[in-house]
Design a protein around this motif. Structure first.
Motif, PDB file in Angstrom:
ATOM      1  N   ARG A   4       0.698  -1.144  -0.038  1.00 25.05           N
ATOM      2  CA  ARG A   4       0.172   0.099   0.195  1.00 25.05           C
ATOM      3  C   ARG A   4       0.796   1.174   0.018  1.00 25.05           C
ATOM      4  O   ARG A   4       1.966   1.475   0.553  1.00 25.05           O
ATOM      5  N   SER A   5       0.547   2.182  -0.832  1.00 26.05           N
ATOM      6  CA  SER A   5       1.413   3.508  -0.813  1.00 26.05           C
ATOM      7  C   SER A   5       1.117   4.281   0.552  1.00 26.05           C
ATOM      8  O   SER A   5       0.111   3.989   1.330  1.00 26.05           O
ATOM      9  N   ARG A   6       1.902   5.220   0.896  1.00 24.64           N
ATOM     10  CA  ARG A   6       1.688   5.919   1.884  1.00 24.64           C
ATOM     11  C   ARG A   6       0.443   7.004   2.039  1.00 24.64           C
ATOM     12  O   ARG A   6      -0.375   7.018   2.872  1.00 24.64           O
ATOM     13  N   GLU A   8      -2.416   5.650   0.537  1.00 27.16           N
ATOM     14  CA  GLU A   8      -3.507   4.691   0.916  1.00 27.16           C
ATOM     15  C   GLU A   8      -3.780   4.611   2.608  1.00 27.16           C
ATOM     16  O   GLU A   8      -4.725   4.385   3.203  1.00 27.16           O
ATOM     17  N   ASP A  29       8.121   6.013   5.154  1.00 24.79           N
ATOM     18  CA  ASP A  29       7.166   5.343   4.401  1.00 24.79           C
ATOM     19  C   ASP A  29       7.353   3.758   4.393  1.00 24.79           C
ATOM     20  O   ASP A  29       6.349   3.122   4.347  1.00 24.79           O
ATOM     21  N   ASP A  33       2.886   1.363   6.972  1.00 27.10           N
ATOM     22  CA  ASP A  33       1.881   0.433   6.865  1.00 27.10           C
ATOM     23  C   ASP A  33       1.848  -0.630   7.950  1.00 27.10           C
ATOM     24  O   ASP A  33       0.893  -1.104   8.658  1.00 27.10           O
TER      25      ASP A  33
END
Length: 130
Positions: A4-6, A8, A29, A33
């Motif tokens: 998942r991107s930052r 998201e 980063d 998650d």
């Protein structure tokens, strides 16, 4: 991160908490998650220990570590999960009492093996009284 991107992850944090707390915004980063998943599971999720009791443990723990950030967080979280002011006071008093006994036993260098034997005797005696 776990795929998942930052953006998201931060969107989920904001949806869950209403904002992305500053202390989380500074997490790198590649760790955000994973840190959010742990926080979400342990602080917000249902685990074996009900949330109110986890937060009372947190208050007791951090009243002794003297972390004002953690004490504030766990106090407010405990209230959100239904803890009363009296329960919060009891948790802190329990921590104070337990830490006092720890200081005394360690300071007096009480024999650990003898302590364990006596504790077993006490446990058996109390169990027999039902």
């Amino acid at each position: 991160m776990t795929g998942r991107s930052r953006g998201e992850v931060e969107a989920e944090i904001k949806e869950t908490l209403g904002l992305v707390p500053h202390f989380m915004a500074g997490i790198p980063d590649e760790l955000l998650d994973a840190e959010w998943e742990i926080f979400k599971r342990l602080e917000l999720g249902e685990t074996l220990i009900p949330n109110k009791y986890k937060e009372l443990i947190g208050i007791a723990l951090h009243s002794e570590t003297k972390c004002r950030y953690c004490t504030l967080f766990h106090t407010e979280a405990a209230k959100l999960f239904g803890a009363t002011d009296e329960e919060i006071q009891e948790a802190v008093h329990y921590a104070k009492n337990s830490l006092g006994w720890s200081g005394y036993l360690n300071g007096m260098r009480e024999d650990y093996d003898g302590f364990a034997r006596e504790l077993e005797q006490i446990k058996q005696y109390l169990s027999s009284k039902g």
